[in-house]
Design an enzyme around this catalytic site. Structure first.
Site, PDB file in Angstrom:
ATOM      1  N   ASN A 222      75.326  48.332 -54.018  1.00  0.00           N
ATOM      2  CA  ASN A 222      76.339  49.229 -53.450  1.00  0.00           C
ATOM      3  C   ASN A 222      76.077  50.721 -53.615  1.00  0.00           C
ATOM      4  OD1 ASN A 222      77.761  47.143 -52.427  1.00  0.00           O
ATOM      5  ND2 ASN A 222      79.524  47.329 -53.789  1.00  0.00           N
TER       6      ASN A 222
ATOM      7  N   GLU B 162      74.311  47.985 -45.358  1.00  0.00           N
ATOM      8  CA  GLU B 162      75.583  47.347 -45.021  1.00  0.00           C
ATOM      9  C   GLU B 162      76.545  48.443 -44.582  1.00  0.00           C
ATOM     10  OE1 GLU B 162      78.252  44.035 -47.291  1.00  0.00           O
ATOM     11  OE2 GLU B 162      78.038  45.931 -48.296  1.00  0.00           O
TER      12      GLU B 162
ATOM     13  N   TRP C 100      88.977  37.783 -59.306  1.00  0.00           N
ATOM     14  CA  TRP C 100      87.882  38.502 -58.637  1.00  0.00           C
ATOM     15  C   TRP C 100      86.856  38.914 -59.676  1.00  0.00           C
ATOM     16  CZ3 TRP C 100      86.502  43.746 -59.289  1.00  0.00           C
ATOM     17  CH2 TRP C 100      85.504  44.202 -58.412  1.00  0.00           C
TER      18      TRP C 100
ATOM     19  N   ARG D 109      90.921  41.215 -51.141  1.00  0.00           N
ATOM     20  CA  ARG D 109      89.860  40.231 -50.928  1.00  0.00           C
ATOM     21  C   ARG D 109      90.411  39.026 -50.152  1.00  0.00           C
ATOM     22  NH1 ARG D 109      87.358  44.028 -52.000  1.00  0.00           N
ATOM     23  NH2 ARG D 109      85.663  44.331 -53.474  1.00  0.00           N
TER      24      ARG D 109
ATOM     25  N   ASP E  54      77.090  35.490 -46.926  1.00  0.00           N
ATOM     26  CA  ASP E  54      77.723  36.549 -47.718  1.00  0.00           C
ATOM     27  C   ASP E  54      78.498  35.931 -48.894  1.00  0.00           C
ATOM     28  OD1 ASP E  54      78.498  39.245 -48.205  1.00  0.00           O
ATOM     29  OD2 ASP E  54      80.455  38.797 -47.352  1.00  0.00           O
TER      30      ASP E  54
ATOM     31  N   HIS F 269      83.238  50.472 -60.675  1.00  0.00           N
ATOM     32  CA  HIS F 269      83.513  50.147 -59.260  1.00  0.00           C
ATOM     33  C   HIS F 269      84.486  51.202 -58.740  1.00  0.00           C
ATOM     34  CE1 HIS F 269      84.167  47.545 -55.793  1.00  0.00           C
ATOM     35  NE2 HIS F 269      83.280  46.679 -56.261  1.00  0.00           N
TER      36      HIS F 269
ATOM     37  N   SER G 123      76.339  48.094 -59.379  1.00  0.00           N
ATOM     38  CA  SER G 123      75.263  47.473 -60.174  1.00  0.00           C
ATOM     39  C   SER G 123      74.112  48.454 -60.407  1.00  0.00           C
ATOM     40  CB  SER G 123      74.759  46.215 -59.473  1.00  0.00           C
ATOM     41  OG  SER G 123      74.261  46.510 -58.182  1.00  0.00           O
TER      42      SER G 123
HETATM   43  C1  LIG Z   1      83.387  40.564 -58.049  1.00  0.00           C
HETATM   44  C2  LIG Z   1      82.487  41.747 -58.116  1.00  0.00           C
HETATM   45  C3  LIG Z   1      81.712  42.080 -57.040  1.00  0.00           C
HETATM   46  C4  LIG Z   1      80.837  43.137 -57.109  1.00  0.00           C
HETATM   47  N1  LIG Z   1      80.060  43.403 -56.034  1.00  0.00           N
HETATM   48  C5  LIG Z   1      79.103  44.339 -56.130  1.00  0.00           C
HETATM   49  C6  LIG Z   1      78.180  44.511 -55.053  1.00  0.00           C
HETATM   50  O1  LIG Z   1      78.248  43.852 -54.022  1.00  0.00           O
HETATM   51  N2  LIG Z   1      77.190  45.428 -55.229  1.00  0.00           N
HETATM   52  C7  LIG Z   1      77.065  46.174 -56.364  1.00  0.00           C
HETATM   53  O2  LIG Z   1      76.134  46.965 -56.469  1.00  0.00           O
HETATM   54  N3  LIG Z   1      77.942  46.039 -57.381  1.00  0.00           N
HETATM   55  C8  LIG Z   1      78.949  45.141 -57.292  1.00  0.00           C
HETATM   56  N4  LIG Z   1      79.824  44.969 -58.330  1.00  0.00           N
HETATM   57  C9  LIG Z   1      79.775  45.897 -59.477  1.00  0.00           C
HETATM   58  C10 LIG Z   1      78.787  45.513 -60.571  1.00  0.00           C
HETATM   59  O3  LIG Z   1      78.812  44.148 -60.799  1.00  0.00           O
HETATM   60  C11 LIG Z   1      79.147  46.281 -61.836  1.00  0.00           C
HETATM   61  O4  LIG Z   1      79.211  47.641 -61.496  1.00  0.00           O
HETATM   62  C12 LIG Z   1      78.158  46.135 -62.976  1.00  0.00           C
HETATM   63  O5  LIG Z   1      77.938  44.786 -63.263  1.00  0.00           O
HETATM   64  C13 LIG Z   1      78.680  46.859 -64.213  1.00  0.00           C
HETATM   65  O6  LIG Z   1      77.750  46.754 -65.251  1.00  0.00           O
HETATM   66  P1  LIG Z   1      78.214  46.638 -66.777  1.00  0.00           P
HETATM   67  O7  LIG Z   1      76.981  46.562 -67.585  1.00  0.00           O
HETATM   68  O8  LIG Z   1      79.189  47.695 -67.096  1.00  0.00           O
HETATM   69  O9  LIG Z   1      79.017  45.259 -66.877  1.00  0.00           O
HETATM   70  P2  LIG Z   1      78.505  43.776 -66.663  1.00  0.00           P
HETATM   71  O10 LIG Z   1      77.312  43.739 -65.788  1.00  0.00           O
HETATM   72  O11 LIG Z   1      79.683  42.996 -66.231  1.00  0.00           O
HETATM   73  O12 LIG Z   1      78.047  43.304 -68.123  1.00  0.00           O
HETATM   74  C14 LIG Z   1      78.919  43.163 -69.205  1.00  0.00           C
HETATM   75  C15 LIG Z   1      78.134  42.506 -70.332  1.00  0.00           C
HETATM   76  O13 LIG Z   1      78.844  42.581 -71.560  1.00  0.00           O
HETATM   77  C16 LIG Z   1      78.783  41.327 -72.220  1.00  0.00           C
HETATM   78  N5  LIG Z   1      79.932  41.279 -73.124  1.00  0.00           N
HETATM   79  C17 LIG Z   1      81.246  41.304 -72.816  1.00  0.00           C
HETATM   80  N6  LIG Z   1      81.970  41.296 -73.935  1.00  0.00           N
HETATM   81  C18 LIG Z   1      81.105  41.277 -74.978  1.00  0.00           C
HETATM   82  C19 LIG Z   1      81.239  41.252 -76.383  1.00  0.00           C
HETATM   83  N7  LIG Z   1      82.448  41.280 -76.963  1.00  0.00           N
HETATM   84  N8  LIG Z   1      80.129  41.196 -77.143  1.00  0.00           N
HETATM   85  C20 LIG Z   1      78.887  41.176 -76.587  1.00  0.00           C
HETATM   86  N9  LIG Z   1      78.703  41.203 -75.251  1.00  0.00           N
HETATM   87  C21 LIG Z   1      79.797  41.266 -74.467  1.00  0.00           C
HETATM   88  C22 LIG Z   1      78.797  40.322 -71.084  1.00  0.00           C
HETATM   89  O14 LIG Z   1      78.340  39.058 -71.487  1.00  0.00           O
HETATM   90  C23 LIG Z   1      77.843  41.014 -70.110  1.00  0.00           C
HETATM   91  O15 LIG Z   1      76.521  40.779 -70.486  1.00  0.00           O
HETATM   92  C24 LIG Z   1      80.740  43.920 -58.284  1.00  0.00           C
HETATM   93  C25 LIG Z   1      81.555  43.608 -59.372  1.00  0.00           C
HETATM   94  C26 LIG Z   1      82.425  42.548 -59.297  1.00  0.00           C
HETATM   95  C27 LIG Z   1      83.287  42.231 -60.474  1.00  0.00           C
END
Ligand SMILES: Cc1cc2nc3c(=O)[nH]c(=O)nc-3n(C[C@H](O)[C@H](O)[C@H](O)COP(=O)(O)OP(=O)(O)OC[C@H]3O[C@@H](n4cnc5c(N)ncnc54)[C@H](O)[C@@H]3O)c2cc1C
Length: 627
Positions: A62, A126, A218, A249, A352, A389, A435
């Site tokens: 995204n 997209e 979600w 959604r 998708d 997000h 992501s």
């Molecule tokens: C439904 C959905 C759809 C999405 N669609 C898109 C898309 O189409 N394109 C795009 O680019 N982005 C998309 N995103 C956004 C993207 O997924 C997030 O921006 C990204 O994953 C955030 O990264 P993060 O590391 O903060 O969290 P995450 O990737 O969610 O990682 C969190 C991590 O923390 C760990 N964790 C949690 N609690 C603990 C704990 N207490 N101790 C140790 N580990 C822990 C989990 O196991 C995980 O490994 C989407 C998100 C969602 C929810």
């Protein structure tokens, strides 16, 4: 106390979490750590290959700015985020991520991710910022790179350990404690710097899916507010705790709508057929300048749909059939080509879902939905906390060294606690990283954390007597269960404890009814927030009484406690901000208007580790000159 072994792990850098931001942090930090002879340890609650929000895969990246092809500028992205968040964004952080994100995407491709290309070899978009991918294995590819980097630098990857509390040495981070979700082990991590990348939070609010569908949401069920809890408990200043995200959604299986709106150019309508983006256009005037510029902010698009739902004009529908027919219409004079295009569009529509929300495809199949023939129901989901997000909640972190930002107190992405960094959903006011941007932000923080260790790192001073007390508190749910489980015929009904699920229902009911969840049509007020906080203080008292049969339920118990802190920060900040700026996320009925004069500012909060009091404060908005 439950007889769990204590395992002590000493490291230089501790990365908590294993999602996109943590994998980015690990990949970059390991590179620099190897040069400096430092150890990097990554701890994930789950298994790195399939953990976090991208576990199931995604169908699009995204955030891609496309600087090298002159598609957009970094400044364009800053303007886009400012607009979508109704003026509330940390432009220094957004800028920093945007200028690094393309290189992250190029790395993804190098590591094996299939990004769609057109006949000219250009990425298929997209939308303006989104790239289409074959993303079922997206997380595995990114995890593999992180694993390789950690292994190459002699670091350590520890999976299935739930991080609970930060360890502090004055105002300096000294590590963390947690426990094994599969083995009876209590972990003590001693570290010179820590990166919090444990995602956002779900199930703070009651989900639409209750009863047999309970748990469906979600946002992925395994992110339960650990980043927020960890940084709040460390005493870090937090920001945008009121800015939750409510995605619209496909109803009940939460399937993505991005491809429909952006790729297929579909419309959303009420049951009477009105296109709410057109019929309620005049409402957008109230939210000028943001409401009058395209793209209309996500929360305002939600709000226009909610007006129809409030007026009894639901359900809302995505006009899938119309969109597919419109695209195929250009082949109408050639029946063979028309048929071929229809087939292609139909398969793209299903793919998708199959790429990222398989259950939506199953729900469509079970409800006999043929997207090319019939429209499909959409709805606003329950609220989530996902700062990466379109929400913005997270820690208040230091800005980049080379920008003239007023928010700068040391190392980029460091919180107000020395040596504690926050990334992804854990760092606030820098929405729309998604992501790719979360990974880029992780890389930025990973490098900065190593720099911090090199320049300021000192052996962590950990008080083991205090750790022993923490161990007793963290394992207490197991002890409560053991002590009292035989006192009643039904062990789940007991005056000495409650089970994690019972506690969760109570938290969700409170948030739903007082803090503007689905049941209250996303509306709240000063009186509701105050009453909610009163009930929450009792809930927090009772959190001491959660029982757990095993490590699995112990995880559920601590997830709930962490959610509760996220919930409290949320209500307190909604109460503090006396206006309605994001009406499609929440609506404060007693202050129904946007008030730029008083509230075009960040609403920050901080929990005091000494007194246990919360402090609320305003912080000025800084905009990048000329942008
Ligand atoms: C439904 C959905 C759809 C999405 N669609 C898109 C898309 O189409 N394109 C795009 O680019 N982005 C998309 N995103 C956004 C993207 O997924 C997030 O921006 C990204 O994953 C955030 O990264 P993060 O590391 O903060 O969290 P995450 O990737 O969610 O990682 C969190 C991590 O923390 C760990 N964790 C949690 N609690 C603990 C704990 N207490 N101790 C140790 N580990 C822990 C989990 O196991 C995980 O490994 C989407 C998100 C969602 C929810």
């Amino acid at each position: 106390m439950a007889n769990w072994e204590t395992v002590v792990v000493e490291t230089d850098l501790l990365i908590c979490g294993g999602g996109f931001s943590a994998c980015g942090a690990a990949t970059e930090a390991a590179y620099w750590a190897k040069k400096k002879g430092l150890k990097v340890t990554l701890v994930d609650k789950a298994a790195l290959d399939r953990s976090g929000a991208v576990a199931m895969g995604l169908s699009a990246i995204n955030q891609y700015v496309g600087v090298k092809d002159g598609e957009n500028t970094v400044e364009d992205y800053v303007r886009y985020v400012r607009q979508d968040l109704m003026g509330i964004s940390r432009e220094d952080l957004v800028y920093n991520i945007a200028r690094h994100v393309d290189s992250t995407v190029h790395l993804f491709e190098k590591w094996g991710l299939k990004i769609w290309k057109d006949e000219q070899g250009k990425y298929v978009h997209e939308g303006r910022w989104q790239l289409m991918i074959n993303g079922e294995s997206y997380k595995i590819i990114i995890a593999e790179a992180a694993k390789n980097a950690i292994a190459d630098a002699g670091g350590e990857l520890i999976e299935r350990v739930f991080i609970v509390e930060p360890l502090l040495d004055g105002n300096r981070i000294a590590g963390a404690v947690g426990f094994g979700t599969r083995e009876n082990k209590f972990y003590v991590f001693k570290a010179k710097a820590v990166i919090a990348g444990m995602g956002g939070a779900v199930h703070v609010f009651r989900p639409r899916s209750v009863g047999e569908g309970f748990g469906r949401s979600w946002y992925p069920p395994f992110n339960s507010g650990s980043s927020a809890y960890f940084t709040i408990k460390a005493g870090a200043e937090m920001t945008c705790q009121e800015v939750r995200f409510i995605p619209v959604r496909f109803k009940d299986a939460y399937g993505p709508v991005g491809a429909w709106f952006l790729l297929f150019k579909s419309r959303a309508i009420s049951a009477e057929g009105g296109d709410y983006m057109t019929t309620h256009k005049e409402v957008l005037q109230n939210y000028a300048p943001y409401g009058l510029v395209k793209p209309i902010p996500a929360n305002l698009r939600n709000y226009l749909g909610m007006i129809d739902v409030d007026a009894g004009l639901g359900p809302l529908y995505m006009e899938t059939a119309e969109a597919i027919q419109n695209i195929a219409a250009q082949y109408k004079d050639d029946p063979k080509a028309f048929k071929k295009k229809m087939k292609e569009l139909e398969s793209e529509a299903w793919e998708d879902f199959l790429d990222m929300t398989i259950s939506q495809a199953i729900l469509w199949a079970s409800q006999n939905v043929k997207p090319e023939e019939k429209h499909s129901e959409i709805a606003a989901c329950e609220p989530y906390f996902i700062g990466s997000h379109s929400g913005a909640s997270g820690a208040w972190v230091s800005g980049p060294e080379d920008l003239p930002t007023p928010y700068k107190w040391g190392y980029t992405n460091m919180t107000t606690v020395e040596g504690l960094f926050a990334v992804g959903d854990g760092s606030g006011a820098s929405s729309h990283k998604f992501s790719s941007g979360s990974h880029a932000e992780g890389r930025i923080a990973g490098k900065q954390a190593v720099k911090f260790i090199v320049e300021k790192g000192k052996a962590p001073n950990v008080d083991m007597a205090a750790v022993e007390k923490l161990k007793e508190r963290i394992l207490r749910p197991l002890d409560l269960w053991d002590k009292h489980k035989n006192e009643t015929t039904d062990p789940e009904v007991n005056t000495n404890y409650m089970m994690p699920r019972q506690y969760l229902h109570r938290l969700q009911k409170l948030m739903d009814e007082y803090a503007g969840g689905v049941v209250s049509a996303f509306k709240t007020s000063k009186a509701l927030c105050e009453r909610g906080l009163e009930l929450m203080s009792m809930l927090k008292e009772d959190s001491e009484k959660m029982a757990a049969r095993n490590a699995h339920e112990l995880t559920r118990a601590w997830e709930n406690i962490q959610r509760t802190w996220q919930a409290e920060a949320h209500i307190r900040t909604i109460l503090f901000r006396e206006e309605t700026r994001w009406p499609g996320y929440y609506f404060r009925s007693d202050t129904p208007k946007m008030d730029d004069k008083n509230w075009l500012c960040f609403a920050n909060c901080q929990w005091d580790r000494g007194t246990g009091e919360w402090k609320m404060m305003k912080r000025d908005i800084w905009t990048i000159p000329g942008v």
